[in-house]
Design a protein around this motif. Structure first.
Motif, short mmCIF file in Angstrom:
data_model
loop_
_atom_site.label_atom_id
_atom_site.label_comp_id
_atom_site.label_asym_id
_atom_site.label_seq_id
_atom_site.Cartn_x
_atom_site.Cartn_y
_atom_site.Cartn_z
N PRO A 84 -5.56 -4.47 0.14
CA PRO A 84 -5.59 -3.03 0.40
C PRO A 84 -6.94 -2.41 0.08
CG PRO A 84 -3.54 -3.62 -0.66
CD PRO A 84 -4.39 -4.85 -0.69
N LEU A 89 -2.79 -5.72 6.50
CA LEU A 89 -2.19 -6.06 5.22
C LEU A 89 -1.21 -7.21 5.35
CD1 LEU A 89 -1.61 -2.52 3.66
CD2 LEU A 89 -3.61 -4.00 3.50
N ARG A 124 0.84 -1.19 0.00
CA ARG A 124 0.00 0.00 0.00
C ARG A 124 0.88 1.23 0.00
NH1 ARG A 124 -0.61 2.44 4.98
NH2 ARG A 124 0.61 1.48 6.64
N ASP A 152 -6.74 -0.02 -3.49
CA ASP A 152 -5.73 0.38 -2.51
C ASP A 152 -6.42 0.90 -1.25
OD1 ASP A 152 -3.21 0.75 -1.55
OD2 ASP A 152 -2.51 1.89 -3.27
#
Length: 212
Positions: free
Chosen positions: A115, A109, A43, A150
């Motif tokens: 993400p 994550l 990310r 994301d």
């Protein structure tokens, strides 16, 4: 009911590693651990945004369509889902709430969360990523939100424009009490499976305890 700060529990399937909070943090930051999922791309980091491009999925040309099997029992078109996500409270001061939220996102994550599953909302100062992306204009900023690939960071003032995601992390990092009072119920409504709130437990309980 008021929430009592406690060590976060396993909410999906497996307990992940615990990490020692970095020195200089104002308050301890217990770290939520969701169950393992497929590995996720990196990310955006604090120094500057990274915009990974998800690989296109390809279908082999010689793939043979599966033959339909015998009809099974009828299944309802829509199965009832849990209406209320699980809530985790990470005690932190206003100054340490953003760092606590960052640690929570990192662990999500690392444990396999995609993400695009994560939305982060701040009640005070904007997250550096959001401030940087907004410097290129709102159109570019919201285009990344719409791409949904994301982690997305939003100020509480504009969080009502954000779509629902599996996990919503709220950093109560300052701002008027009215901002948190509005942001927390909004975040609860946007969270599909898990809501993580980082901030003062008394303030959070007074909002969520009355509104949930």
């Amino acid at each position: 009911m008021p929430l009592i700060p406690e060590e976060p529990q396993i909410h999906e399937s497996a307990q992940g590693p615990r990490a020692t909070p970095a020195s200089g943090r104002t308050a301890p930051t217990p770290r939520p651990v969701p169950g393992p999922r497929p590995a996720a791309p990196p990310r955006p980091g604090r120094p500057g945004p990274l915009r990974p491009t998800a690989p296109a999925q390809r279908t082999p040309r010689d793939a043979t369509p599966a033959k339909p099997g015998p009809a099974g029992p009828a299944v309802p078109a829509s199965a009832p889902a849990s209406a209320t996500p699980q809530i985790q409270l990470i005690p932190a001061s206003a100054e340490g709430a953003l760092d606590a939220a960052e640690e929570a996102v990192d662990l999500l994550l690392e444990s396999g969360r995609a993400p695009g599953d994560v939305l982060v909302i701040t009640t005070g100062e904007q997250h550096p990523w959001a401030a940087h992306e907004l410097s290129f204009g709102e159109a570019s900023y919201w285009a990344q939100h719409d791409a949904g690939d994301d982690v997305f960071y939003a100020d509480a003032a504009v969080a009502d424009r954000a779509a629902s995601r599996s996990v919503v992390v709220v950093a109560v990092n300052g701002g008027p009490d009215t901002t948190a009072a509005a942001a927390l119920p909004l975040a609860l409504g946007r969270a599909g499976a898990l809501l993580i709130v980082c901030g003062d437990p008394q303030q959070i309980n007074s909002v969520l305890g009355a509104g949930v």
